[in-house]
Design a protein around this motif. Sequence first.
Motif, short mmCIF file in Angstrom:
data_model
loop_
_atom_site.label_atom_id
_atom_site.label_comp_id
_atom_site.label_asym_id
_atom_site.label_seq_id
_atom_site.Cartn_x
_atom_site.Cartn_y
_atom_site.Cartn_z
N ALA A 217 1.00 -0.99 -0.09
CA ALA A 217 0.08 0.05 0.00
C ALA A 217 0.85 1.24 0.00
O ALA A 217 2.05 1.21 0.03
CB ALA A 217 -1.02 0.02 1.28
N HIS A 218 0.15 2.58 0.15
CA HIS A 218 1.02 3.71 -0.18
C HIS A 218 0.23 4.73 0.83
O HIS A 218 -1.00 4.64 0.68
CB HIS A 218 1.47 4.27 -1.12
CG HIS A 218 0.56 4.34 -2.28
ND1 HIS A 218 -0.01 5.67 -2.49
CD2 HIS A 218 -0.04 3.81 -3.32
CE1 HIS A 218 -0.90 5.76 -3.37
NE2 HIS A 218 -0.79 4.62 -3.85
N SER A 219 0.71 5.82 1.01
CA SER A 219 0.00 6.91 1.73
C SER A 219 0.79 8.09 1.78
O SER A 219 2.06 7.99 1.98
CB SER A 219 -0.23 6.20 3.22
OG SER A 219 -0.82 7.40 3.96
N ALA A 220 0.14 9.28 2.02
CA ALA A 220 0.92 10.50 2.18
C ALA A 220 1.29 10.40 3.57
O ALA A 220 0.78 9.73 4.59
CB ALA A 220 -0.08 11.80 1.98
N GLU A 221 2.31 11.42 4.11
CA GLU A 221 2.60 11.35 5.42
C GLU A 221 1.58 11.75 6.14
O GLU A 221 0.71 12.53 5.62
CB GLU A 221 3.90 12.38 5.48
CG GLU A 221 5.15 12.02 4.72
CD GLU A 221 6.03 11.38 5.70
OE1 GLU A 221 5.80 11.11 6.83
OE2 GLU A 221 7.05 10.82 5.04
N GLY A 222 1.35 11.51 7.47
CA GLY A 222 0.35 11.66 8.54
C GLY A 222 0.37 11.21 9.55
O GLY A 222 1.10 10.10 9.76
N GLN B 112 -7.55 9.42 -9.13
CA GLN B 112 -7.54 10.86 -8.81
C GLN B 112 -6.97 10.72 -7.28
O GLN B 112 -6.06 11.68 -6.78
CB GLN B 112 -8.69 11.37 -8.94
CG GLN B 112 -8.96 11.62 -10.60
CD GLN B 112 -10.42 12.36 -10.61
OE1 GLN B 112 -11.27 12.03 -9.80
NE2 GLN B 112 -10.66 12.81 -11.96
N ALA B 113 -7.45 9.93 -6.64
CA ALA B 113 -7.28 9.76 -4.96
C ALA B 113 -5.80 9.57 -4.67
O ALA B 113 -5.27 9.92 -3.73
CB ALA B 113 -8.17 9.14 -4.36
N ILE B 114 -5.10 8.83 -5.75
CA ILE B 114 -3.93 8.28 -5.23
C ILE B 114 -2.71 9.26 -5.91
O ILE B 114 -1.83 9.46 -5.10
CB ILE B 114 -3.59 7.05 -6.03
CG1 ILE B 114 -4.51 6.00 -5.43
CG2 ILE B 114 -2.22 6.40 -5.74
CD1 ILE B 114 -4.64 4.48 -5.88
N PRO C 99 4.67 9.89 -1.89
CA PRO C 99 3.86 8.85 -0.96
C PRO C 99 4.80 8.01 -0.26
O PRO C 99 5.78 7.63 -1.05
CB PRO C 99 2.88 8.21 -2.14
CG PRO C 99 3.30 8.50 -3.32
CD PRO C 99 4.14 9.55 -3.31
N VAL C 100 4.42 7.50 0.73
CA VAL C 100 5.20 6.49 1.48
C VAL C 100 4.72 5.20 0.98
O VAL C 100 3.50 4.99 1.04
CB VAL C 100 5.01 6.63 2.94
CG1 VAL C 100 5.56 5.51 3.75
CG2 VAL C 100 5.34 7.82 3.44
N VAL C 101 5.67 4.34 0.24
CA VAL C 101 5.34 2.77 0.04
C VAL C 101 5.56 2.12 1.06
O VAL C 101 6.72 2.16 1.70
CB VAL C 101 5.87 2.64 -1.54
CG1 VAL C 101 5.62 1.31 -1.69
CG2 VAL C 101 5.36 3.90 -2.53
N TYR C 102 4.60 1.13 1.41
CA TYR C 102 4.76 0.19 2.61
C TYR C 102 4.27 -0.95 2.18
O TYR C 102 3.54 -1.42 1.22
CB TYR C 102 4.59 0.82 3.92
CG TYR C 102 2.98 1.14 3.92
CD1 TYR C 102 2.22 0.15 4.59
CD2 TYR C 102 2.50 2.23 3.50
CE1 TYR C 102 0.63 0.33 4.63
CE2 TYR C 102 1.11 2.45 3.51
CZ TYR C 102 0.45 1.64 4.11
OH TYR C 102 -1.05 1.62 4.30
N ARG C 103 4.80 -2.01 3.00
CA ARG C 103 4.25 -3.23 3.14
C ARG C 103 3.86 -3.68 4.60
O ARG C 103 4.49 -3.30 5.35
CB ARG C 103 5.23 -4.41 2.40
CG ARG C 103 6.41 -4.85 3.39
CD ARG C 103 7.13 -5.98 2.85
NE ARG C 103 7.95 -5.47 1.57
CZ ARG C 103 8.90 -5.24 1.70
NH1 ARG C 103 9.63 -4.79 2.71
NH2 ARG C 103 9.75 -4.66 0.59
#
Length: 156
Positions: free
Chosen positions: A46-51, A118-120, A135-139
């Motif tokens: 997955a991935h996410s913005a910092e937060g 769009q969201a990603i 984005p932060v990519v993680y597992r």
Amino acid sequence: MIGKLSDQQMQTILQQNMMGRIGCSSHSKIFVVPVCYAYNGKAIIAHSAEGMKINMMRNNPQVCFEVDEVTSLTNWRSVIIWGQYQEILDERERFYSVKFLMSRLLQYTEAEKVHHAQAIVADEDTGHFNSNIRPVVYRITIEEMTGRFEHGDLLI
């Protein structure tokens, strides 16, 4: 009838879905939030913005992940994973992880593709990739997994 999912049924549920919920905790605060994901047979990508979510998982990498398929109150399947959050920092591995994640997300309907793309990766004002956000990519490496189901009159 309530029952336990087999390993194969849990694998199928993880592979067929793209939305799950990640649960993390830090400093006596628990946070559960939906995320888009891809399952590669070994881990959740997955991935996410910092937060808040990323900060909490960095502070305490022990996480829980859940995927549900709910048809009705008496017809559902659920998989829960306990595992470790790991950021993917190697540029090559990061590239292939994002490529895999995007390829899985793009397998869904046109409306879902547009919404999730769009969201990603898009800047809502211009519709172009926002290069200021990395984005932060993680597992989530899987340590333990369980699955349950309920079917009123049907067998799975």
